[in-house]
Design an enzyme around this catalytic site. Structure first.
Site, PDB file in Angstrom:
ATOM      1  N   SER A  29       0.819  -1.214   0.000  1.00 24.79           N
ATOM      2  CA  SER A  29       0.000   0.000   0.000  1.00 24.79           C
ATOM      3  C   SER A  29       0.852   1.263   0.000  1.00 24.79           C
ATOM      4  O   SER A  29       0.317   2.368  -0.005  1.00 24.79           O
ATOM      5  CB  SER A  29      -0.924   0.008   1.227  1.00 24.79           C
ATOM      6  OG  SER A  29      -0.173  -0.157   2.415  1.00 24.79           O
ATOM      7  N   ASN A 116      -2.039  -2.536  13.227  1.00 25.87           N
ATOM      8  CA  ASN A 116      -3.497  -2.389  13.198  1.00 25.87           C
ATOM      9  C   ASN A 116      -3.961  -1.162  13.988  1.00 25.87           C
ATOM     10  O   ASN A 116      -4.784  -0.393  13.505  1.00 25.87           O
ATOM     11  CB  ASN A 116      -4.168  -3.660  13.723  1.00 25.87           C
ATOM     12  CG  ASN A 116      -3.847  -4.862  12.852  1.00 25.87           C
ATOM     13  OD1 ASN A 116      -3.278  -4.713  11.774  1.00 25.87           O
ATOM     14  ND2 ASN A 116      -4.188  -6.060  13.320  1.00 25.87           N
ATOM     15  N   HIS A 162     -40.472  23.609  -9.694  1.00 22.09           N
ATOM     16  CA  HIS A 162     -40.545  22.827 -10.942  1.00 22.09           C
ATOM     17  C   HIS A 162     -39.786  23.516 -12.081  1.00 22.09           C
ATOM     18  O   HIS A 162     -40.096  23.308 -13.249  1.00 22.09           O
ATOM     19  CB  HIS A 162     -41.992  22.587 -11.371  1.00 22.09           C
ATOM     20  CG  HIS A 162     -42.894  22.143 -10.260  1.00 22.09           C
ATOM     21  ND1 HIS A 162     -43.091  20.822  -9.925  1.00 22.09           N
ATOM     22  CD2 HIS A 162     -43.611  22.860  -9.355  1.00 22.09           C
ATOM     23  CE1 HIS A 162     -43.912  20.736  -8.898  1.00 22.09           C
ATOM     24  NE2 HIS A 162     -44.234  21.969  -8.518  1.00 22.09           N
ATOM     25  N   SER A 283     -14.620  26.651 -26.916  1.00 20.96           N
ATOM     26  CA  SER A 283     -14.778  25.475 -27.760  1.00 20.96           C
ATOM     27  C   SER A 283     -13.814  25.593 -28.927  1.00 20.96           C
ATOM     28  O   SER A 283     -13.593  26.688 -29.447  1.00 20.96           O
ATOM     29  CB  SER A 283     -16.213  25.402 -28.277  1.00 20.96           C
ATOM     30  OG  SER A 283     -16.271  24.610 -29.444  1.00 20.96           O
ATOM     31  N   LYS A 289     -18.574  30.040 -28.041  1.00 19.27           N
ATOM     32  CA  LYS A 289     -18.796  29.331 -26.788  1.00 19.27           C
ATOM     33  C   LYS A 289     -17.917  29.827 -25.639  1.00 19.27           C
ATOM     34  O   LYS A 289     -16.742  30.109 -25.809  1.00 19.27           O
ATOM     35  CB  LYS A 289     -18.539  27.830 -26.977  1.00 19.27           C
ATOM     36  CG  LYS A 289     -19.581  27.106 -27.798  1.00 19.27           C
ATOM     37  CD  LYS A 289     -20.962  27.076 -27.157  1.00 19.27           C
ATOM     38  CE  LYS A 289     -21.048  26.101 -26.011  1.00 19.27           C
ATOM     39  NZ  LYS A 289     -21.021  24.704 -26.451  1.00 19.27           N
ATOM     40  N   GLU A 296     -19.487  22.736 -13.975  1.00 19.24           N
ATOM     41  CA  GLU A 296     -19.800  21.424 -14.570  1.00 19.24           C
ATOM     42  C   GLU A 296     -18.954  20.325 -13.926  1.00 19.24           C
ATOM     43  O   GLU A 296     -19.443  19.233 -13.629  1.00 19.24           O
ATOM     44  CB  GLU A 296     -19.552  21.439 -16.070  1.00 19.24           C
ATOM     45  CG  GLU A 296     -20.598  22.210 -16.866  1.00 19.24           C
ATOM     46  CD  GLU A 296     -20.227  22.257 -18.336  1.00 19.24           C
ATOM     47  OE1 GLU A 296     -20.781  21.474 -19.101  1.00 19.24           O
ATOM     48  OE2 GLU A 296     -19.364  23.065 -18.720  1.00 19.24           O
TER      49      GLU A 296
HETATM   50  N1  ARG Z   1      -1.230  -1.282   5.236  1.00 23.73           N
HETATM   51  C1  ARG Z   1      -2.133  -1.761   6.204  1.00 23.73           C
HETATM   52  C2  ARG Z   1      -3.474  -1.049   6.106  1.00 23.73           C
HETATM   53  O1  ARG Z   1      -3.519  -0.057   5.465  1.00 23.73           O
HETATM   54  C3  ARG Z   1      -1.570  -1.551   7.567  1.00 23.73           C
HETATM   55  C4  ARG Z   1      -2.055  -2.533   8.588  1.00 23.73           C
HETATM   56  C5  ARG Z   1      -1.598  -3.866   8.225  1.00 23.73           C
HETATM   57  N2  ARG Z   1      -1.808  -4.788   9.259  1.00 23.73           N
HETATM   58  C6  ARG Z   1      -1.666  -6.118   9.050  1.00 23.73           C
HETATM   59  N3  ARG Z   1      -1.828  -6.877  10.051  1.00 23.73           N
HETATM   60  N4  ARG Z   1      -1.381  -6.587   7.876  1.00 23.73           N
HETATM   61  O2  ARG Z   1      -4.491  -1.463   6.607  1.00 23.73           O
END
Ligand code: ARG
Length: 473
Positions: A29, A116, A162, A283, A289, A296
């Site tokens: 990630s 976590n 309306h 445009s 235009k 938008e």
């Molecule tokens: N990259 C993970 C997330 O965004 C971090 C936590 C990962 N924890 C694990 N036990 N794999 O959630």
């Protein structure tokens, strides 16, 4: 573990082979969660401070960790930090760089915590800052609306139901309606901020930790109102992200409605406003235009923000307690929601004060649509006619006006009397646009005096917001 198969240093102890290259990429990630680095480091410093306070780390270890993390933050900010996909996420990239820089003390930082509770803390801290920036931007837009509303408190335009001409209103009144919508958005975000401002730090993987941690201390260091109550809930809860996306979706819906009005008003058919050239594009084929691209796009971006809300709700719906890797999917929708919202608010706050208002076109449109028909009916009621009969009589007068191409005010007294004999010459006062709006002179009405009162009250409210967020209820 075979020596020739390098495995992840943070968790590879029990693994017999290296992660598949595709799986490493698939599960990483860091390419998107690196933007959490400031909050990740703040959380780590608070955690180290807390561990030192309870005697798990020495003062020297704490000093090395804080100095090391501070240096890493500077490297990242300057673009001198090398992110590694092999190290999966922002947390392990920073921890690994810390250990490389300061040695053994770096390896002790993760005592009594897990990624976590770490990631749950990071997102809350990050989102809290985003909400503060978004609140400021809402306020800037509301200030702009108040300024223009005051300037246009007497400007008459048709009000619609309306999308058909209904009754005359003032442009200031219309803008103050936008102001109200944004006020609710502001309070929803304040509310969301309050609920998210609890520290999950110390929940560790899911069950808590056997170290004598002080969760109140780390929470206070990070500006949280206190620790979360249940460790399992702490690591799995993403309600705050969903609440934010819900508030953001509603805010975007409001901006989208306003955008739609601006787009209509800027058209050749309405000509109520002119958007400054710098907010428009042309445009390549039609030389005449001038397209209202900014509103938008705001209208269009509403779809993606609402999509992110649905994505997060769907992300959570099947998850058993406690943390699951699914949760890594919370970040991109959340980040994009905050980015999109900030951009759209900024566009609006810049655009609103620059709107060129075509008062003549607004007035002409209000005159053309029999907008004072209700005023004539109310006049007849004051002269003793039941409202339903008055409604019927005025409807016939309008039909006569349409047939002869004239507004009610352009019919003669004799012509009007055909439909209601009680009409006297004072009727023409109520058929004026100014008379119509001035008559709606009560709280929430469109009378210019009421618009000015609403503006004054709004200014008061905005001034009170300058007080610290925590002090607000
Ligand atoms: N990259 C993970 C997330 O965004 C971090 C936590 C990962 N924890 C694990 N036990 N794999 O959630």
């Amino acid at each position: 573990m075979s020596q020739d198969k390098p495995v992840n240093q943070a968790w590879g102890g029990r693994f017999g082979e290296a992660t598949d290259a595709f799986v490493a990429r698939f599960t990483a990630s860091v390419r998107f969660d690196q933007r959490l680095y400031r909050h990740d480091i703040a959380g780590s410093i608070a955690h180290a401070e807390m561990l030192t306070r309870v005697g798990v780390l020495t003062q020297a270890e704490r000093d090395a960790i804080v100095a090391g993390l501070t240096a890493i933050a500077a490297q990242i900010a300057d673009g001198r930090f090398t992110w590694s996909e092999a190290l999966e996420d922002v947390h392990m990239n920073i921890e690994s760089a810390l250990t490389a820089a300061i040695g053994t003390a770096g390896k002790k930082l993760h005592t009594g915590r897990s990624r976590n509770d770490q990631v749950a803390t990071d997102i809350r801290l990050w989102l809290r800052d985003e909400i503060d920036a978004i609140l400021a931007e809402i306020t800037r837009l509301q200030q702009a609306l108040v300024e223009v509303a005051e300037r246009e408190a007497d400007t008459i335009m048709p009000g619609f139901t309306h999308l058909q001409t209904a009754q005359p209103v003032t442009f200031g009144h219309h803008l103050m309606a936008w102001y109200e919508m944004l006020g609710r958005d502001h309070s929803r975000l304040i509310d969301c901020r309050k609920r998210l401002n609890r520290s999950p730090l110390g929940a560790a993987a899911l069950a808590g930790t056997s170290y004598p941690i002080d969760r109140h201390h780390s929470a206070a260091l990070l500006g949280f109102d206190g620790p979360t109550a249940n460790s399992m809930d702490s690591v799995s809860d993403r309600d705050f992200a969903i609440e934010f996306c819900a508030a953001a979706s509603l805010l975007m819906t409001h901006l989208s409605r306003a955008s739609e009005e601006l787009i209509l008003w800027a058209s050749a058919q309405f000509r109520f406003v002119d958007l400054p050239d710098r907010f428009c594009t042309g445009s390549s084929i039609m030389p005449q235009k001038k397209n209202p691209d900014v509103p938008e796009l705001v209208r269009g971006k509403t779809g993606r923000v609402t999509g992110h809300l649905v994505a997060l709700l769907t992300l959570m719906k099947g998850q058993p307690l406690a943390y699951n890797k699914d949760n890594q999917e919370d970040k991109e929708p959340l980040f994009d929601t905050a980015d999109t919202l900030r951009d759209c608010l900024r566009a609006f706050a810049d655009m609103v004060p620059a709107l060129q208002v075509n008062r003549t076109a607004m007035r002409a449109a209000a005159r053309a649509g029999y907008a004072t028909a209700t005023d004539l009916a109310d006049y007849l009621v004051r002269r003793g006619l039941p409202f339903r009969d008055a409604h019927e009589a005025v409807g016939k007068a309008v039909a006569h006006g349409i047939a002869s191409g004239r507004d009610l005010a352009e019919l003669s007294l004799d012509e009007l009397r055909v439909f209601a004999p009680t009409i006297a010459s004072d009727v023409f006062a109520v058929l004026t646009l100014e008379g119509s709006v001035a008559a709606r002179d009560h709280i929430g009405g469109t009378a210019p005096t009421q618009v000015r009162a609403a503006v004054a009250q709004a200014r008061d409210g905005l001034a009170r917001r300058a007080a610290p967020l925590q002090a607000q209820s």
